[in-house]
Scaffold this active site. Structure first.
Site, PDB file in Angstrom:
ATOM      1  N   CYS A  56      37.423  36.761  50.468  1.00  0.00           N
ATOM      2  CA  CYS A  56      38.377  37.606  50.878  1.00  0.00           C
ATOM      3  C   CYS A  56      38.481  37.851  52.348  1.00  0.00           C
ATOM      4  O   CYS A  56      39.684  38.088  52.881  1.00  0.00           O
ATOM      5  CB  CYS A  56      38.319  38.831  49.836  1.00  0.00           C
ATOM      6  SG  CYS A  56      38.308  38.414  48.307  1.00  0.00           S
ATOM      7  N   ARG A 139      43.181  35.183  42.825  1.00  0.00           N
ATOM      8  CA  ARG A 139      44.116  35.212  44.189  1.00  0.00           C
ATOM      9  C   ARG A 139      45.509  34.706  43.914  1.00  0.00           C
ATOM     10  O   ARG A 139      45.717  33.661  43.611  1.00  0.00           O
ATOM     11  CB  ARG A 139      43.402  33.994  45.329  1.00  0.00           C
ATOM     12  CG  ARG A 139      41.978  34.575  45.576  1.00  0.00           C
ATOM     13  CD  ARG A 139      41.484  33.701  46.441  1.00  0.00           C
ATOM     14  NE  ARG A 139      39.713  33.828  46.186  1.00  0.00           N
ATOM     15  CZ  ARG A 139      39.164  34.969  46.895  1.00  0.00           C
ATOM     16  NH1 ARG A 139      39.790  35.823  47.634  1.00  0.00           N
ATOM     17  NH2 ARG A 139      37.909  35.234  46.613  1.00  0.00           N
TER      18      ARG A 139
HETATM   19  C1  BEZ Z   1      34.793  36.314  47.649  1.00  0.00           C
HETATM   20  O1  BEZ Z   1      33.896  35.924  48.391  1.00  0.00           O
HETATM   21  O2  BEZ Z   1      35.706  36.753  48.166  1.00  0.00           O
HETATM   22  C2  BEZ Z   1      34.626  36.285  46.071  1.00  0.00           C
HETATM   23  C3  BEZ Z   1      33.852  35.026  45.795  1.00  0.00           C
HETATM   24  C4  BEZ Z   1      33.850  35.183  44.271  1.00  0.00           C
HETATM   25  C5  BEZ Z   1      34.214  36.092  43.406  1.00  0.00           C
HETATM   26  C6  BEZ Z   1      34.930  37.195  43.807  1.00  0.00           C
HETATM   27  C7  BEZ Z   1      35.193  37.143  45.333  1.00  0.00           C
END
Ligand code: BEZ
Length: 239
Positions: A56, A139
């Site tokens: 993110c 997402r």
């Molecule tokens: C992230 O790194 O944004 C992420 C990765 C896996 C699950 C939720 C967020």
């Protein structure tokens, strides 16, 4: 019974061609009335799983760096996650102060980030997909046009960071289709040939096969024409 109702609520999502569901929300830039505050311009509403997570963070740095480019295409950005306002503020401050990604640093996220602790907005937009996560939004990317209509939707799982070139390409392609009354073929980018709407009668089909100067027809149903990149940019970009 209650479980079925909750599942149904979570599964409801707007579809392409629907009016974007309305909501008011608290954001890092104050309260917004969505999509009414954006009437007359495109807006991309996107969700991410959580603040202070690496994928993110890389996405926010990238999107914030491109904010001006999207604004020049008459498109605003609005983010959302199921976190509170203070978490959002702290995360955005950390991004600016500490995180460098792909050569981008000191990036200030100026577009609104919605707090959605109640999941009200996420549920309205089908951003909670329980098979992936019951507590974090996937997402999602909703492209909403100047009349408040959902025009395209892209979903990615939690582990997959988005491709922002594709998000920009899709925006410009839809604006080009609207402005020039054409369609855009696979992998289209400004400057590439565009697709002319299919022949709607036998007479037009016959005409198409004559291959007039500005049409290139491989068959009666498959005709392309040139559309200069500068003409596209002159019409869809502000400067
Ligand atoms: C992230 O790194 O944004 C992420 C990765 C896996 C699950 C939720 C967020």
């Amino acid at each position: 019974m209650e479980k079925i109702e909750i599942e149904t609520e979570i599964r409801t999502m707007p579809r392409i061609g629907d009016e974007a569901p309305k909501f008011t929300a608290v954001t890092t830039q104050g309260e917004i009335n969505f999509p009414d505050d954006y009437t007359g311009e495109w807006v991309i509403l996107f969700s991410h799983p959580a603040d202070f997570t690496p994928v993110c963070t890389s996405e926010f740095i990238t999107f914030a760096s491109l904010e001006e480019k999207f604004a020049n295409a008459n498109c605003k950005l609005v983010g959302l996650s199921i976190d509170g306002l203070y978490s959002h503020i702290a995360w955005l401050r950390t991004i600016k102060e500490k995180i460098e990604f792909n050569g981008m640093k000191n990036v200030e996220v100026k577009f609104p980030l919605i707090e959605d602790i109640t999941m009200d907005v996420a549920k309205k937009y089908g951003m909670i997909q329980p098979g992936e996560s019951k507590t974090q939004a996937v997402r999602a990317v909703f492209f909403i046009d100047p009349k408040g209509i959902v025009r395209a939707i892209i979903y990615y799982p939690l582990s997959l960071g988005r491709n922002f070139d594709e998000i920009y390409r899709a925006l410009i392609a839809m604006q080009t289709a609207d402005t020039f009354n054409v369609a855009t073929p696979a992998d289209w980018n400004p400057g590439d040939d565009v697709i002319v709407s299919p022949a709607g009668s036998c007479g037009v089909a016959e005409e198409r096969m004559k291959n007039t100067d500005d049409l290139d027809c491989k068959d009666w149903f498959f005709c392309t024409k040139k559309l200069d990149k500068n003409e596209v940019f002159k019409k869809v970009l502000k400067k």
